[in-house]
Design an enzyme around this catalytic site. Structure first.
Site, short mmCIF file in Angstrom:
data_model
loop_
_atom_site.label_atom_id
_atom_site.label_comp_id
_atom_site.label_asym_id
_atom_site.label_seq_id
_atom_site.Cartn_x
_atom_site.Cartn_y
_atom_site.Cartn_z
N HIS A 136 0.99 -1.30 0.03
CA HIS A 136 0.07 0.09 -0.06
C HIS A 136 0.84 1.12 -0.08
O HIS A 136 0.37 2.34 0.45
CB HIS A 136 -0.95 0.15 1.32
CG HIS A 136 -1.72 -1.24 1.24
ND1 HIS A 136 -2.93 -1.33 0.85
CD2 HIS A 136 -1.45 -2.37 2.12
CE1 HIS A 136 -3.27 -2.74 1.14
NE2 HIS A 136 -2.52 -3.14 2.01
N SER A 268 20.27 16.94 -14.01
CA SER A 268 19.20 18.29 -14.08
C SER A 268 20.11 19.37 -14.68
O SER A 268 21.40 19.75 -14.10
CB SER A 268 18.58 18.40 -12.78
OG SER A 268 17.92 20.00 -12.88
#
Length: 467
Positions: A136, A268
């Site tokens: 979960h 990045s």
């Protein structure tokens, strides 16, 4: 893979099929000269200048196959009158496509086997390294890094079996020589009503093309159901690729596991510190696209009318090569990623240390009951201390201090001497190491045995196992 679906290979394969047809017809008594066969064989690979000849003829005739019949006849003039004798266009187009599917599967399968082998090496190396499990999206009972990798391995083994099955069925589904509506009427006319020779012609061409058998009944085309089944197997692999890539991306987000990152690689343009999982992201993107191609194949099969309709042609020129090229790209990425996965053991331990005290509470309860104390009383003591420790973690951002609270609570004095053993992460991983060994020994080894010449022996890669 690009070559298999290239124009040069396509049209050269058409010529090869025309050679197989002419040779077989000659063997069965039709008047075809040895010179014609020889010229056809010598010109079987299409040359650069012939593409232009074919393009001019196709523009004039609006028919690609007849344009290439003409072009081949120019290259092999002694055979110009017998090229394509008795055949319909799908003799070359469809049989060639089946050859391409077979050859493309032959490229895909060893690459997939290599990925499974590399992940098996990884699983074996980290078979007993505890890490948090997640259900979960929340921390759950511990597994091991290697055990988690076996989940990917099992799914990839299913893909391997699916693709092998698709190839096996394909080898018995050649189109062969069937004529314009699948009745073989043209060949029956050529052989003066001799059914035996027509059947033998079908068998000879099928054998020369490297297939075990041809479909007994076809329309003008081979059944597009074959495309559906092959692309289903590829699309299912696409689902696996996205699943594996997604797991790696989640673990990279937690900083537990990272894909390979080059020394000079930039994560990045703005945030220089970043190590974005760009390979896994690309894998997810391509896997998602691959898993959706099956819909086009299904619609194409369902949309065929009676003995044939041409609305299948353009879409298949996209779906067939695209599905294999996409699968090949996924395998290139998976091979690269699985060859250099980075396991950050310190981060994994840090995350275990944060959650393990809560997971160990059941062990504390069982140990106290074993000492003669009430389970319900122990559960209440643990509940109160756990909520206090949880509040410290969530609201104050401090480390989990549940164990210290237990140490400072006299109620737990009977198990205090065994506290460290109750908190040992290796006692929470169940049979994870043994499961890794069993998957490799009983699932991976038999599946990869046939690929040893291409990828090496799995025993050499993971060592001997005692299971």
């Amino acid at each position: 893979m690009k070559y298999i679906f290239s124009p040069r290979n396509r049209f050269s394969t058409w010529r090869e099929l025309w050679v197989f047809l002419a040779e077989s017809e000659k063997e069965l008594g039709l008047h075809i000269s040895t010179e014609a066969i020889q010229q056809m064989r010598e010109a079987m690979r299409i040359q650069d200048h012939e593409f232009e000849t074919a393009a001019i003829e196709e523009k004039r005739r609006r028919h690609d196959v007849m344009a290439h019949v003409h072009t081949y006849g120019v290259a092999a003039p002694a055979a110009a009158g017998i090229i394509h004798w008795g055949a319909t266009s799908c003799y070359v187009t469809d049989n060639a496509d089946l050859i391409f599917l077979r050859d493309a599967l032959d490229l895909i399968l060893p690459k997939l086997a290599a990925v499974i082998q590399r992940l098996s090496i990884f699983a074996r190396e980290y078979r007993d390294l505890p890490c948090l499990g997640y259900t979960h999206g929340q921390a759950a009972q511990l597994v091991t890094v290697g055990k988690r990798a076996t989940i990917w391995i099992e799914d990839l083994l299913d893909d391997l079996h699916n693709l092998e099955h698709a190839r096996e069925r394909l080898l018995g589904k050649f189109r062969g020589v069937k004529g314009t509506t699948g009745t073989q009427a043209s060949f029956l006319a050529i052989f003066k009503g001799d059914h035996t020779k027509v059947k033998k012609l079908d068998e000879l061409v099928t054998e020369k093309s490297g297939f075990l058998a041809a479909s007994r009944s076809t329309t003008q085309t081979y059944s597009r159901k074959i495309d559906v089944d092959v692309i289903h197997a590829l699309s299912s692999f696409g689902c696996t690729a996205e699943r594996v890539g997604g797991d790696i991306r989640h673990l990279a987000m937690f900083k537990e596991l990272e894909e390979p990152f080059e020394a000079d690689q930039i994560g990045s343009s703005a945030m220089a510190y970043k190590r974005n999982p760009m390979r896994s992201e690309r894998l997810c993107s391509l896997g998602r696209h691959l898993s959706n191609i099956s819909g086009a194949a299904e619609q194409t099969y369902k949309s065929q009318w009676l003995e044939r309709s041409l609305d299948d042609s353009a879409v298949r020129r996209l779906t067939l090569p695209e599905s294999f090229l996409c699968a090949d790209a996924c395998l290139i990425l998976l091979n690269n990623i699985s060859s250099g996965l980075v396991v950050n053991k310190a981060v994994i331990k840090q995350r275990i240390d944060l959650e393990l005290p809560f997971m160990a509470t059941e062990n504390f309860i069982m140990a106290m009951v074993d000492k003669g104390y009430s389970r319900q009383d122990t559960h209440e003591e643990i509940r109160v201390l756990s909520h206090q420790a949880g509040a410290v973690v969530k609201q104050e951002g401090k480390p989990n201090d549940l164990i210290e609270r237990i140490r400072n609570t006299s109620f737990f004095e009977p198990v205090m001497g065994n506290l460290e053993a109750l908190m040992d992460p290796s006692t929470f991983i169940g049979r994870s190491p043994e499961i890794v060994d069993e998957v490799i020994e009983f699932d991976v080894r038999p599946a990869l045995a046939k690929y040893e010449e291409q990828i090496g022996k799995i025993a050499d890669a993971v060592g001997e196992l005692k299971v």
